[in-house]
Design a protein around this motif. Structure first.
Motif, PDB file in Angstrom:
ATOM      1  N   ASP A 286       0.868  -1.173   0.000  1.00  0.00           N
ATOM      2  CA  ASP A 286       0.000   0.000   0.000  1.00  0.00           C
ATOM      3  C   ASP A 286       0.908   1.227   0.000  1.00  0.00           C
ATOM      4  OD1 ASP A 286      -3.115   0.857   1.251  1.00  0.00           O
ATOM      5  OD2 ASP A 286      -1.461   2.288   1.357  1.00  0.00           O
TER       6      ASP A 286
ATOM      7  N   SER B 153       0.594   3.912   1.347  1.00  0.00           N
ATOM      8  CA  SER B 153       0.591   4.609   2.631  1.00  0.00           C
ATOM      9  C   SER B 153       1.373   3.855   3.713  1.00  0.00           C
ATOM     10  CB  SER B 153      -0.860   4.815   3.093  1.00  0.00           C
ATOM     11  OG  SER B 153      -0.926   5.550   4.281  1.00  0.00           O
ATOM     12  N   SER B 154       2.019   2.765   3.342  1.00  0.00           N
ATOM     13  CA  SER B 154       2.651   1.874   4.313  1.00  0.00           C
ATOM     14  C   SER B 154       4.154   2.123   4.442  1.00  0.00           C
ATOM     15  CB  SER B 154       2.416   0.426   3.871  1.00  0.00           C
ATOM     16  OG  SER B 154       3.329  -0.461   4.478  1.00  0.00           O
TER      17      SER B 154
ATOM     18  N   PHE C 216      -0.882  11.501   7.301  1.00  0.00           N
ATOM     19  CA  PHE C 216      -0.584  10.071   7.405  1.00  0.00           C
ATOM     20  C   PHE C 216      -1.536   9.431   8.397  1.00  0.00           C
ATOM     21  CE2 PHE C 216       1.420   6.511   9.596  1.00  0.00           C
ATOM     22  CZ  PHE C 216       1.761   5.714   8.528  1.00  0.00           C
ATOM     23  N   PRO C 217      -2.080   8.257   8.120  1.00  0.00           N
ATOM     24  CA  PRO C 217      -2.042   7.554   6.831  1.00  0.00           C
ATOM     25  C   PRO C 217      -3.017   8.163   5.830  1.00  0.00           C
ATOM     26  CG  PRO C 217      -3.346   6.305   8.403  1.00  0.00           C
ATOM     27  CD  PRO C 217      -2.824   7.508   9.133  1.00  0.00           C
ATOM     28  N   ILE C 218      -2.915   7.733   4.606  1.00  0.00           N
ATOM     29  CA  ILE C 218      -3.785   8.243   3.538  1.00  0.00           C
ATOM     30  C   ILE C 218      -4.444   7.087   2.789  1.00  0.00           C
ATOM     31  CG2 ILE C 218      -2.508  10.391   3.096  1.00  0.00           C
ATOM     32  CD1 ILE C 218      -1.119   8.836   0.750  1.00  0.00           C
TER      33      ILE C 218
ATOM     34  N   ALA D  86      -4.669   5.834  -0.856  1.00  0.00           N
ATOM     35  CA  ALA D  86      -3.811   6.115  -2.021  1.00  0.00           C
ATOM     36  C   ALA D  86      -4.451   5.632  -3.321  1.00  0.00           C
ATOM     37  CB  ALA D  86      -2.451   5.485  -1.809  1.00  0.00           C
TER      38      ALA D  86
ATOM     39  N   TYR E  84       6.378  10.611  -0.962  1.00  0.00           N
ATOM     40  CA  TYR E  84       5.557  10.613   0.251  1.00  0.00           C
ATOM     41  C   TYR E  84       6.407  10.504   1.513  1.00  0.00           C
ATOM     42  CZ  TYR E  84       1.582   9.365   3.279  1.00  0.00           C
ATOM     43  OH  TYR E  84       0.629   9.346   4.272  1.00  0.00           O
TER      44      TYR E  84
ATOM     45  N   ASP F  28       2.035  14.939  -0.320  1.00  0.00           N
ATOM     46  CA  ASP F  28       0.788  14.233  -0.008  1.00  0.00           C
ATOM     47  C   ASP F  28       0.242  13.550  -1.256  1.00  0.00           C
ATOM     48  OD1 ASP F  28      -1.670  13.307   0.692  1.00  0.00           O
ATOM     49  OD2 ASP F  28      -2.457  15.232   1.400  1.00  0.00           O
TER      50      ASP F  28
ATOM     51  N   SER G 210      -2.024  11.471  -1.572  1.00  0.00           N
ATOM     52  CA  SER G 210      -3.472  11.205  -1.648  1.00  0.00           C
ATOM     53  C   SER G 210      -4.122  12.166  -2.653  1.00  0.00           C
ATOM     54  CB  SER G 210      -4.136  11.332  -0.272  1.00  0.00           C
ATOM     55  OG  SER G 210      -4.159  12.684   0.157  1.00  0.00           O
TER      56      SER G 210
END
Lengths: 200, 200
Positions: free
Chosen positions: B10, B12-13, B84-86, B88, B117, B123, B125
């Motif tokens: 992911d 966002s990970s 964070f988190p988003i 994505a 990121y 950002d 997202s």
């Protein structure tokens, strides 16, 4: 010798078992001792809303596979016990009863309890089985039974569990090195470098 | 050359980012390629009842510390992004739009998005920011924007996310080697040995 490494673990934790087989030698390599501190994950879960790994959909199935593979990766015998996970209150109280008299013997009892549970499939949620494991180390059954039931030992156990959670122990193993917390047997490599370098 | 290593992640990970910087070289060492497959953890969490790490009491605070320490341990620049988190979704769609035309370019876009990121605090997202990152790789903004909005790309993305979850991806990174699943950037050492030995 610097401050001991603080090793918090739950007797029902496969990753705690893996760490228990490695932590003393790892610390000794850096001229450190280890303070063994069993606690109760079930109490910690109330603080975090977490649940035992194997109860989580999808992740639970993976976890059982990962327990077994990680034990093999570390060269350790392991099986998922028939009764798993368990509440290990009696084992934890037996530890603190003995720790009050002889910390080295208590550490040896902890190791024997872990091996009984994760290698020999002995259900250490049973006080009788805890007493039998202790007996093999030369402890008298009546003494262990009285220790598990002793009010001061119960109080010490509660205090240690609360203390572990106050230190931030939300999972097992939770290992603190000079104030720096590490969660999981898969952080032993980071602990090794932390002990070598004092942080990075 | 044997089957590619399947790398599910992911955007966002943090641990996905760490693995993304290591996985190609690790696979290449064993004469393997890597199939990069972004998915959406938010969808997976619905299947498991799990939540983003940083939302979990106690464990969340530890996790932020562990992100940073684990990145340093791996010699990687890292910061916790302001947002964070988003979710994505735009980044993931941009990836699959490009993957349909040029998988190597898509892999390079994924790496650029991760670095934007977690290193430069962009950002991702935001679709506009994803388009800006892609533009630096020479992709035309209008093409990327059209790709993110394309119905077939959306369908491909949904299908890939469902496919990752069907493979058991409950967390990020989730890496499959010859059918064996590994979760976490802290399993790269096990993956290394698995690739070397074919299992143990």
């Amino acid at each position: 010798m610097s401050a001991p490494v603080e090793f918090y673990f739950d007797f029902s934790s496969p990753y705690g078992y893996i760490a228990s087989e490695k932590i003393d030698a790892l610390a000794a390599k850096h001229n450190r001792s280890v303070t063994w501190r069993p606690f109760l994950l079930g109490v910690a879960f109330k603080a975090t809303g977490m649940a035992p790994l194997v109860q989580i959909p999808v992740k639970g199935d993976y976890s059982v596979r990962d327990f077994q593979r990680s034990a093999r990766f570390n060269g350790l015998p392991f099986r998922v016990p028939d009764n798993f996970p368990i509440g290990a209150v009696s084992a934890t109280r037996a530890f603190y009863w003995l720790d009050g008299k002889d910390p080295v013997a208590a550490r040896n009892l902890a190791q024997a309890l872990y091996r009984a549970y994760f290698v020999d499939n002995v259900d250490i949620s049973s006080a009788d089985n805890v007493i039998n494991v202790a007996a093999k180390l030369g402890l008298k059954a009546d003494d262990v039974r009285a220790g598990i039931g002793d009010a001061a030992v119960k109080e010490r156990t509660k205090s240690e569990v609360d203390g572990a959670i106050a230190k931030g122990a939300f999972g097992s193993p939770y290992i603190v090195v000079d104030g720096e917390p590490f969660w999981g047997s898969d952080r032993l490599d980071q602990i090794d470098r932390w002990l070598a370098t004092g942080g990075w």
